[in-house]
Design a protein around this motif. Structure first.
Motif, PDB file in Angstrom:
ATOM      1  N   MET A 140       0.843  -1.182   0.000  1.00 24.47           N
ATOM      2  CA  MET A 140       0.000   0.000   0.000  1.00 24.47           C
ATOM      3  C   MET A 140       0.889   1.247   0.000  1.00 24.47           C
ATOM      4  O   MET A 140       1.884   1.289   0.709  1.00 24.47           O
ATOM      5  N   ASP A 141       0.520   2.249  -0.794  1.00 23.03           N
ATOM      6  CA  ASP A 141       1.326   3.464  -0.851  1.00 23.03           C
ATOM      7  C   ASP A 141       1.135   4.299   0.419  1.00 23.03           C
ATOM      8  O   ASP A 141       0.181   4.095   1.172  1.00 23.03           O
ATOM      9  N   LYS A 142       2.048   5.246   0.644  1.00 21.24           N
ATOM     10  CA  LYS A 142       2.029   6.050   1.870  1.00 21.24           C
ATOM     11  C   LYS A 142       0.755   6.871   2.013  1.00 21.24           C
ATOM     12  O   LYS A 142       0.200   6.962   3.099  1.00 21.24           O
ATOM     13  N   VAL A 143       0.305   7.480   0.934  1.00 21.13           N
ATOM     14  CA  VAL A 143      -0.872   8.358   1.006  1.00 21.13           C
ATOM     15  C   VAL A 143      -2.102   7.556   1.429  1.00 21.13           C
ATOM     16  O   VAL A 143      -2.847   7.965   2.325  1.00 21.13           O
ATOM     17  N   SER A 144      -2.305   6.404   0.815  1.00 18.99           N
ATOM     18  CA  SER A 144      -3.466   5.562   1.155  1.00 18.99           C
ATOM     19  C   SER A 144      -3.349   5.029   2.579  1.00 18.99           C
ATOM     20  O   SER A 144      -4.327   5.034   3.335  1.00 18.99           O
ATOM     21  N   PHE A 145      -2.154   4.561   2.940  1.00 18.59           N
ATOM     22  CA  PHE A 145      -1.973   4.034   4.291  1.00 18.59           C
ATOM     23  C   PHE A 145      -2.181   5.131   5.332  1.00 18.59           C
ATOM     24  O   PHE A 145      -2.811   4.917   6.362  1.00 18.59           O
ATOM     25  N   ARG A 146      -1.645   6.329   5.061  1.00 15.92           N
ATOM     26  CA  ARG A 146      -1.782   7.455   5.999  1.00 15.92           C
ATOM     27  C   ARG A 146      -3.260   7.776   6.227  1.00 15.92           C
ATOM     28  O   ARG A 146      -3.690   7.976   7.355  1.00 15.92           O
ATOM     29  N   LYS A 147      -4.045   7.836   5.138  1.00 14.02           N
ATOM     30  CA  LYS A 147      -5.480   8.156   5.272  1.00 14.02           C
ATOM     31  C   LYS A 147      -6.186   7.096   6.110  1.00 14.02           C
ATOM     32  O   LYS A 147      -6.947   7.415   7.017  1.00 14.02           O
ATOM     33  N   LYS A 148      -5.910   5.828   5.815  1.00 13.35           N
ATOM     34  CA  LYS A 148      -6.509   4.717   6.576  1.00 13.35           C
ATOM     35  C   LYS A 148      -6.092   4.810   8.054  1.00 13.35           C
ATOM     36  O   LYS A 148      -6.897   4.623   8.961  1.00 13.35           O
ATOM     37  N   GLN A 149      -4.833   5.121   8.279  1.00  9.24           N
ATOM     38  CA  GLN A 149      -4.293   5.201   9.640  1.00  9.24           C
ATOM     39  C   GLN A 149      -4.936   6.353  10.424  1.00  9.24           C
ATOM     40  O   GLN A 149      -5.281   6.199  11.594  1.00  9.24           O
ATOM     41  N   ILE A 150      -5.089   7.506   9.786  1.00 10.66           N
ATOM     42  CA  ILE A 150      -5.716   8.649  10.457  1.00 10.66           C
ATOM     43  C   ILE A 150      -7.161   8.314  10.840  1.00 10.66           C
ATOM     44  O   ILE A 150      -7.604   8.630  11.949  1.00 10.66           O
ATOM     45  N   ASP A 151      -7.888   7.644   9.953  1.00 10.47           N
ATOM     46  CA  ASP A 151      -9.261   7.221  10.277  1.00 10.47           C
ATOM     47  C   ASP A 151      -9.266   6.250  11.459  1.00 10.47           C
ATOM     48  O   ASP A 151     -10.113   6.343  12.345  1.00 10.47           O
TER      49      ASP A 151
END
Length: 187
Positions: free
Chosen positions: A1-12
């Protein structure tokens, strides 16, 4: 998973966890571990952010530092993605930057680059390599490349991974120590 997608999932994931009843107990555990950490106790100057919603509240750490006679420094960011650490007291005038982070208005004096110990923020951390996923602008990676110093991070159970599930790049700076909830086995 790319950083942007992982970051969004992680913030949620963090947002949801912070609304749960378990967050405060973990936060208190992290505070207690930090306040007993030898490097934290020995550092005379601490770099730390002013927390935003759904981050581990940093004011209790700042107040503890003041009570111990430590100097506290907070970041001031610039449009070229650099930053400096500015001495913070209860009298320091603050403004909100474009990311919604409170920063010192004045940054021409009372700077320290780097503080002895920086408590580095992030959305995710991993045990293998002490990797950190930040908020995406790269301020801390750039700063630590220019001003190497001791770093520590506080990781809630929802932020801590045994293996790094996001890509790591050459410019990403690992942290020296990650303090996480005792008995945490998140994978």
């Amino acid at each position: 998973m790319d950083k942007v997608s992982f970051r969004k999932k992680q913030i949620d994931l963090i947002d949801e966890f912070m609304r749960s009843g378990n967050a405060q107990e973990e936060i208190n555990d992290l505070y207690m571990q930090l306040f007993q950490d030898e490097e934290f106790l020995n550092a005379k100057s601490i770099g730390i952010t002013l927390s935003m919603n759904n981050e581990i509240p940093t004011f209790p750490i700042i107040k503890y530092c003041w009570d111990m006679g430590k100097d506290v420094y907070i970041p001031k960011t610039f449009s070229d993605y650099t930053m400096t650490f500015v001495k913070y007291t209860s009298e320091t005038p603050l403004e909100t930057n474009s990311f919604g982070v409170r920063e010192p208005v004045n940054f021409e004096t009372d700077t320290l680059n780097p503080p002895e110990l920086i408590i580095v923020p992030g959305v995710a951390f991993s045990k293998d390599g002490n990797n950190r996923l930040g908020f995406g602008a790269g301020y801390y990676d750039r700063y630590l490349a220019s001003y190497p110093t001791r770093t520590v991070a506080l990781a809630l159970s929802e932020q801590y991974y045994l293996q790094t599930p996001w890509p790591i790049y050459v410019l990403d700076k690992p942290v020296d120590k990650i303090i996480t909830v005792k008995g945490n086995n998140n994978v």
